[in-house]
Design a protein around this motif. Structure first.
Motif, PDB file in Angstrom:
ATOM      1  N   PHE A 149       0.941  -1.082   0.017  1.00 35.57           N
ATOM      2  CA  PHE A 149       0.101   0.035   0.012  1.00 35.57           C
ATOM      3  C   PHE A 149       0.698   1.304  -0.056  1.00 35.57           C
ATOM      4  O   PHE A 149       0.788   2.064  -0.801  1.00 35.57           O
ATOM      5  CB  PHE A 149      -0.918   0.160   1.041  1.00 35.57           C
ATOM      6  CG  PHE A 149      -1.843   1.182   1.287  1.00 35.57           C
ATOM      7  CD1 PHE A 149      -2.920   1.345   0.417  1.00 35.57           C
ATOM      8  CD2 PHE A 149      -1.669   2.334   2.353  1.00 35.57           C
ATOM      9  CE1 PHE A 149      -3.766   2.654   0.406  1.00 35.57           C
ATOM     10  CE2 PHE A 149      -2.285   3.247   2.274  1.00 35.57           C
ATOM     11  CZ  PHE A 149      -3.269   3.432   1.431  1.00 35.57           C
ATOM     12  N   VAL A 150       2.005   1.224   0.949  1.00 34.51           N
ATOM     13  CA  VAL A 150       2.800   2.461   0.808  1.00 34.51           C
ATOM     14  C   VAL A 150       3.396   2.568  -0.255  1.00 34.51           C
ATOM     15  O   VAL A 150       3.702   3.883  -0.708  1.00 34.51           O
ATOM     16  CB  VAL A 150       3.608   2.177   2.147  1.00 34.51           C
ATOM     17  CG1 VAL A 150       4.818   3.432   2.144  1.00 34.51           C
ATOM     18  CG2 VAL A 150       2.947   2.309   3.365  1.00 34.51           C
ATOM     19  N   ALA A 151       3.946   1.420  -0.901  1.00 35.53           N
ATOM     20  CA  ALA A 151       4.594   1.589  -2.422  1.00 35.53           C
ATOM     21  C   ALA A 151       3.852   2.267  -3.455  1.00 35.53           C
ATOM     22  O   ALA A 151       4.150   2.826  -4.075  1.00 35.53           O
ATOM     23  CB  ALA A 151       5.191   0.028  -2.592  1.00 35.53           C
ATOM     24  N   MET A 152       2.401   1.683  -3.345  1.00 36.31           N
ATOM     25  CA  MET A 152       1.756   1.984  -4.398  1.00 36.31           C
ATOM     26  C   MET A 152       1.179   3.378  -4.079  1.00 36.31           C
ATOM     27  O   MET A 152       1.168   4.325  -5.167  1.00 36.31           O
ATOM     28  CB  MET A 152       0.208   0.927  -4.491  1.00 36.31           C
ATOM     29  CG  MET A 152       0.549  -0.167  -4.826  1.00 36.31           C
ATOM     30  SD  MET A 152       1.267  -0.339  -6.373  1.00 36.31           S
ATOM     31  CE  MET A 152      -0.395  -0.267  -7.554  1.00 36.31           C
ATOM     32  N   MET A 153       0.990   3.980  -2.921  1.00 39.46           N
ATOM     33  CA  MET A 153       0.870   5.279  -2.651  1.00 39.46           C
ATOM     34  C   MET A 153       2.248   6.184  -3.026  1.00 39.46           C
ATOM     35  O   MET A 153       1.777   7.457  -3.547  1.00 39.46           O
ATOM     36  CB  MET A 153       0.149   5.624  -1.306  1.00 39.46           C
ATOM     37  CG  MET A 153      -0.915   4.996  -0.852  1.00 39.46           C
ATOM     38  SD  MET A 153      -2.197   5.627  -1.899  1.00 39.46           S
ATOM     39  CE  MET A 153      -2.261   7.433  -1.364  1.00 39.46           C
ATOM     40  N   ALA A 154       3.254   5.829  -2.772  1.00 35.34           N
ATOM     41  CA  ALA A 154       4.577   6.553  -3.228  1.00 35.34           C
ATOM     42  C   ALA A 154       4.657   6.709  -4.596  1.00 35.34           C
ATOM     43  O   ALA A 154       4.617   7.958  -5.072  1.00 35.34           O
ATOM     44  CB  ALA A 154       5.534   5.970  -2.599  1.00 35.34           C
ATOM     45  N   LEU A 155       4.212   5.556  -5.274  1.00 34.76           N
ATOM     46  CA  LEU A 155       4.296   5.607  -6.909  1.00 34.76           C
ATOM     47  C   LEU A 155       3.172   6.667  -7.406  1.00 34.76           C
ATOM     48  O   LEU A 155       3.598   7.448  -8.132  1.00 34.76           O
ATOM     49  CB  LEU A 155       4.134   4.212  -7.465  1.00 34.76           C
ATOM     50  CG  LEU A 155       5.330   3.190  -7.323  1.00 34.76           C
ATOM     51  CD1 LEU A 155       5.124   2.038  -7.932  1.00 34.76           C
ATOM     52  CD2 LEU A 155       6.447   4.013  -8.216  1.00 34.76           C
ATOM     53  N   PHE A 156       1.903   6.566  -6.898  1.00 30.48           N
ATOM     54  CA  PHE A 156       0.982   7.472  -7.251  1.00 30.48           C
ATOM     55  C   PHE A 156       1.252   8.826  -7.080  1.00 30.48           C
ATOM     56  O   PHE A 156       0.924   9.649  -7.676  1.00 30.48           O
ATOM     57  CB  PHE A 156      -0.332   6.951  -6.443  1.00 30.48           C
ATOM     58  CG  PHE A 156      -1.659   8.184  -6.783  1.00 30.48           C
ATOM     59  CD1 PHE A 156      -2.131   8.195  -7.891  1.00 30.48           C
ATOM     60  CD2 PHE A 156      -1.795   8.857  -5.787  1.00 30.48           C
ATOM     61  CE1 PHE A 156      -3.236   8.850  -8.470  1.00 30.48           C
ATOM     62  CE2 PHE A 156      -3.021   9.964  -5.868  1.00 30.48           C
ATOM     63  CZ  PHE A 156      -3.644   9.805  -7.202  1.00 30.48           C
ATOM     64  N   LEU A 157       1.835   9.144  -5.861  1.00 30.42           N
ATOM     65  CA  LEU A 157       2.137  10.573  -5.472  1.00 30.42           C
ATOM     66  C   LEU A 157       3.290  11.278  -6.350  1.00 30.42           C
ATOM     67  O   LEU A 157       3.453  12.232  -6.686  1.00 30.42           O
ATOM     68  CB  LEU A 157       2.678  10.804  -4.033  1.00 30.42           C
ATOM     69  CG  LEU A 157       1.441  10.370  -2.961  1.00 30.42           C
ATOM     70  CD1 LEU A 157       2.064  10.392  -1.672  1.00 30.42           C
ATOM     71  CD2 LEU A 157       0.272  11.579  -3.147  1.00 30.42           C
ATOM     72  N   ILE A 158       4.390  10.157  -6.588  1.00 34.96           N
ATOM     73  CA  ILE A 158       5.418  10.581  -7.439  1.00 34.96           C
ATOM     74  C   ILE A 158       4.985  10.919  -8.961  1.00 34.96           C
ATOM     75  O   ILE A 158       5.030  12.052  -9.497  1.00 34.96           O
ATOM     76  CB  ILE A 158       6.398   9.600  -7.573  1.00 34.96           C
ATOM     77  CG1 ILE A 158       7.130   9.290  -6.434  1.00 34.96           C
ATOM     78  CG2 ILE A 158       7.356   9.726  -8.868  1.00 34.96           C
ATOM     79  CD1 ILE A 158       8.194   8.315  -6.148  1.00 34.96           C
ATOM     80  N   GLY A 165       2.637  14.145  -8.568  1.00 33.73           N
ATOM     81  CA  GLY A 165       3.462  15.374  -8.448  1.00 33.73           C
ATOM     82  C   GLY A 165       4.258  15.770  -9.784  1.00 33.73           C
ATOM     83  O   GLY A 165       4.264  17.000 -10.368  1.00 33.73           O
ATOM     84  N   SER A 166       4.778  14.824 -10.526  1.00 34.05           N
ATOM     85  CA  SER A 166       5.427  15.215 -12.006  1.00 34.05           C
ATOM     86  C   SER A 166       4.475  15.503 -12.902  1.00 34.05           C
ATOM     87  O   SER A 166       4.752  16.480 -13.909  1.00 34.05           O
ATOM     88  CB  SER A 166       6.145  13.711 -12.720  1.00 34.05           C
ATOM     89  OG  SER A 166       5.123  12.801 -12.922  1.00 34.05           O
ATOM     90  N   ALA A 167       3.307  14.971 -12.715  1.00 33.99           N
ATOM     91  CA  ALA A 167       2.128  15.582 -13.899  1.00 33.99           C
ATOM     92  C   ALA A 167       1.816  17.068 -13.585  1.00 33.99           C
ATOM     93  O   ALA A 167       1.634  18.025 -14.276  1.00 33.99           O
ATOM     94  CB  ALA A 167       0.759  14.700 -13.553  1.00 33.99           C
TER      95      ALA A 167
END
Length: 116
Positions: free
Chosen positions: A29-38, A41-43
């Motif tokens: 969950f934390v890994a998926m949330m980190a990927l989503f936030l990255i 943020g880039s978008a």
């Protein structure tokens, strides 16, 4: 180990397996949330950059529009003045040295830097 067995003997084994699964799910969950936030943020960063570039282009085009509008006003004013025969006569006299047939031109001599 039956139904009436001591729960303290069975609990450590079950909680270890439950904790491992829960820990694994939390990490995922934390890994998926980190990927989503990255990704988000880039978008956001790229959209912000695109908006800033478009605002700069808009400001430049507005300046160009103002200068073109000012030129249009000046040209319109000049066209209005060219409709006046007296103004056309002034231009003919000044630029081309043309005078009316019964008109006597008064030409001032050009001084070569000497003052009277």
């Amino acid at each position: 180990m039956g139904r009436f067995a001591d729960p303290s003997k069975q609990a450590p084994q079950q909680t270890k397996t439950k904790n491992k699964g829960a820990r694994r799910r939390k990490r995922m969950f934390v890994a998926m949330m980190a990927l989503f936030l990255i990704w988000a943020g880039s978008a956001l960063w790229s959209q912000n950059d695109r908006i800033r570039n478009q605002n700069e282009a808009l400001a430049q085009k507005q300046e160009d529009y103002k200068s073109v509008e000012q030129s249009l006003i000046q040209i319109t004013h000049e066209v209005e003045r060219l409709k006046d025969p007296e103004y056309i006569g002034q231009i003919a006299r000044k630029k081309f040295g043309l005078y009316l047939p019964n008109e006597t031109p008064i030409i001032q001599p050009q001084n070569s830097g000497e003052e009277p």
